[in-house]
Write an enzyme that holds these catalytic residues in place. Structure first.
Site, mmCIF file in Angstrom:
data_model
loop_
_atom_site.group_PDB
_atom_site.id
_atom_site.type_symbol
_atom_site.label_atom_id
_atom_site.label_comp_id
_atom_site.label_asym_id
_atom_site.label_seq_id
_atom_site.Cartn_x
_atom_site.Cartn_y
_atom_site.Cartn_z
ATOM 1 N N TYR A 81 0.764 -1.152 0.018
ATOM 2 C CA TYR A 81 -0.190 0.030 -0.025
ATOM 3 C C TYR A 81 0.898 1.399 0.077
ATOM 4 O O TYR A 81 2.066 1.093 0.122
ATOM 5 C CB TYR A 81 -1.082 -0.019 1.390
ATOM 6 C CG TYR A 81 -2.206 1.052 1.179
ATOM 7 C CD1 TYR A 81 -3.099 0.803 0.107
ATOM 8 C CD2 TYR A 81 -2.246 1.660 2.101
ATOM 9 C CE1 TYR A 81 -4.326 1.715 -0.089
ATOM 10 C CE2 TYR A 81 -3.489 2.904 2.040
ATOM 11 C CZ TYR A 81 -4.491 2.568 0.947
ATOM 12 O OH TYR A 81 -5.467 3.335 0.910
ATOM 13 N N ASN A 180 -21.730 -2.255 -6.073
ATOM 14 C CA ASN A 180 -21.873 -3.199 -4.606
ATOM 15 C C ASN A 180 -20.642 -3.254 -3.754
ATOM 16 O O ASN A 180 -20.788 -3.891 -2.809
ATOM 17 C CB ASN A 180 -22.325 -4.562 -5.215
ATOM 18 C CG ASN A 180 -21.149 -5.173 -6.125
ATOM 19 O OD1 ASN A 180 -20.500 -4.527 -6.976
ATOM 20 N ND2 ASN A 180 -20.947 -6.607 -6.195
ATOM 21 N N SER A 181 -19.598 -2.411 -4.054
ATOM 22 C CA SER A 181 -18.584 -2.406 -3.204
ATOM 23 C C SER A 181 -19.082 -1.475 -1.921
ATOM 24 O O SER A 181 -20.030 -1.172 -2.173
ATOM 25 C CB SER A 181 -17.499 -1.788 -3.653
ATOM 26 O OG SER A 181 -17.572 -0.353 -3.772
ATOM 27 N N LYS A 356 -18.796 -7.417 2.282
ATOM 28 C CA LYS A 356 -19.189 -7.688 3.602
ATOM 29 C C LYS A 356 -17.868 -7.243 4.213
ATOM 30 O O LYS A 356 -16.815 -7.396 4.093
ATOM 31 C CB LYS A 356 -19.551 -9.105 3.951
ATOM 32 C CG LYS A 356 -19.919 -9.345 5.247
ATOM 33 C CD LYS A 356 -20.005 -10.818 5.558
ATOM 34 C CE LYS A 356 -21.423 -11.276 5.291
ATOM 35 N NZ LYS A 356 -21.504 -12.941 5.718
ATOM 36 N N LYS A 357 -17.807 -6.407 5.374
ATOM 37 C CA LYS A 357 -16.863 -6.077 6.280
ATOM 38 C C LYS A 357 -16.927 -7.092 7.401
ATOM 39 O O LYS A 357 -18.021 -7.446 8.293
ATOM 40 C CB LYS A 357 -17.219 -4.666 6.996
ATOM 41 C CG LYS A 357 -17.322 -3.353 6.037
ATOM 42 C CD LYS A 357 -15.839 -3.107 5.683
ATOM 43 C CE LYS A 357 -15.912 -1.954 4.729
ATOM 44 N NZ LYS A 357 -14.576 -1.892 4.031
#
Lengths: 363, 363
Positions: A81, A180-181, A356-357
């Site tokens: 990252y 959908n994110s 999903k988180k």
């Protein structure tokens, strides 16, 4: 610096200035997930317990309640990252906690306050966190735990991308891929709340109609697969005006298609690259159609706007929308802190209709 | 509307208000290059002679002196350009002429004034042009004919690209490809005039050292081939700061390389696509490096800013720089009006070290 960790069990609180006087303390053992080298999180992350030291006069002790595992958290640990924390570092970037002790100079926070971190890479995957006043934001207790724990990344990203690049009036149109994110779902809901028409592009899948229904229930005006977009006459037929803004988290052909639909002078904001393909822009679109191609990174915005009134106005608006149910948190699953590897592995192998988180929960 | 074309040969001029009184007139035959269908200019362009009508009270008769053949003029006739004039149309977009007659309401122009057209696609490939006051700009006679005939496209494009996207301070850096193009040479000279460092990228060629010398004499600080840029440590070694602005008229890999050299937050402006390849942008450059990718089109700017003070300020500055020799016109060759096909064919098959303008000259 060795410090004694203290937990207050008895408080005298001055009504006039909320100064807290700790009359009895006992030491506190905190747990955190640290990594001393970059690599696969399941290998390099270690749970470490430590006794916390005394609070300085300007410090605040927070007991973490919930902290999500975001894809960027994983990339950070992998060393891939753009943020590379000094090692050893504690994983996690956002979350929600409760104030359980404050130093004598702290005036803005009281015991029991719910707070979220305002600075990046504080390391939220830990049972307790010591911060100063300017590093946290108070959030109302009636805010859902999941909404609070995930407010600083996805909803804030959606908010800023819709606010900062073009001026959207009611009935203006925004087109986005990856609708959908986690972030995409907030874009849908913010557009709905602000009277902006959202055209939402998703990849085709077996349960596509379920996904369309889900996004429409969130407030999506149109949901199309990439193939449907290519053949769509939605804009050609002037059913809706061409979009002023497109939001891209996919890249490759899907981004090119989004750009193709933009109104002259329109802007495409890239905030992700799920296809791992770059963004390709036709020269003629740049010159003759005046298309602007830019990027958005929440971390940079937050650093640049750390103390800006605009930032606090944003959180206030997001919280208000969340409180009255117009902005719902993402699909989620709580995972016990001890079971953090499950949360990470599930995030890495994310499947399913909508993002999903996985949210670490602390005892 | 049938009008008699008049040429004044005798004038009484009121000193107080410059109003002109025509005392004797004779009809005038004008020639123009028209096309009634899109196609190859050498096939579809025709010379047509016509008698000009009477001037309206607000009209100005201009005898054209010189008009360049720009690549965009050819693309317009081919029907492949973003501007599609109503047919039949007269070719040519810029040029310089001399006022040879004015209607009685005209106050801002006098006989003998040198003027350039201020509107796009007026059709400058003609011996005479009838316009109104707001369609032309007076330029000083001491300005070279070539500089005047070519002021509205290339130098104006270079000026605006350097002014409108980032704020350049002295010693800031600009990188451009196609530095030997007509516009590129103006970028070099304007950077030099304004104390901005220019890094100029050109394609490798047998006489590369001659080209480097030529561009350095114009004021280029650095001239590198595409290959040299890839291996250059100019920016890495901090010999010069990374560019805030890159100007791209090539596209493809060369554009990607330009982007790679930009400072964080830098802007790439595309104004051409000589490689015929699109501009490809890494997702990470957009998100983490905050690179902005935009386009510039002189025609759009001129339409939007037709009467803006900024436009007249620009011409004033360009003219001043040209008058004192700091802004030199492009390499050029005059071609007789009758021989227009040569000018077009030479422009189409342009070779050589630097872009050469073929400029139609009128008797």
């Amino acid at each position: 610096m060795a410090r004694h960790i203290l937990k207050n069990t008895c408080l005298l609180q001055s009504n006039s200035n909320l100064k807290l006087f700790i009359c009895r303390m006992q030491s506190l053992v905190a747990s955190k997930l640290i990594y001393s080298q970059y690599g696969e999180p399941s290998k390099v992350l270690q749970r470490v317990d430590e006794e916390l030291g005394n609070l300085e006069r300007n410090e605040i002790l927070i007991k973490m309640l919930a902290a999500p595992v975001n894809p960027a958290d994983i990339n950070t640990i992998q060393g891939t990252y753009a943020v590379k924390p000094e090692l050893p570092a504690v994983g996690g970037n956002e979350g929600v906690g409760e104030v359980i002790n404050v130093g004598s100079d702290v005036t803005k926070f009281s015991l029991g306050d719910r707070v979220v971190p305002l600075v990046n890479a504080l390391g939220t995957w830990r049972s307790h966190l010591i911060v100063t006043e300017k590093n946290i934001l108070k959030v109302p207790k009636e805010l859902g735990l999941v909404e609070a724990a995930t407010i600083t990344v996805n909803p804030a990203t959606a908010y800023r991308m819709l606010k900062d690049f073009v001026t959207l009036k009611e009935n203006d149109v925004v087109i986005q891929n990856g609708a959908n994110s986690a972030c995409g779902q907030y874009v849908v809901q913010l557009c709905k709340a602000w009277g902006v028409v959202s055209v939402n592009i998703v990849r085709n899948r077996p349960n596509i109609e379920d996904l369309k229904t889900y996004l429409k229930q969130l407030g999506a005006h149109y949901v199309l697969t990439e193939e449907e977009l290519r053949q769509s006459t939605l804009f050609k037929s002037k059913t809706v005006p061409r979009p002023k803004l497109s939001l891209n988290c996919v890249g490759g052909k899907c981004a090119t298609e989004l750009m193709r639909q933009l109104a002259p002078g329109g802007t495409m904001v890239t905030y992700g690259g799920m296809s791992r393909e770059p963004v390709t822009v036709a020269t003629s679109a740049l010159i003759f159609k005046d298309i602007r191609v830019v990027g958005y990174w929440m971390t940079r915005w937050s650093n640049v706007n750390a103390d800006s009134p605009e930032r606090f106005k944003m959180y206030e608006e997001l919280i208000d929308l969340m409180k009255d149910g117009r902005l719902r948190g993402p699909a989620f699953q709580f995972v016990e802190f001890d079971d953090f590897k499950t949360a990470i592995n599930n995030t890495l192998s994310a499947k399913g209709m909508v993002g999903k988180k996985y949210i670490l929960q602390f005892k």
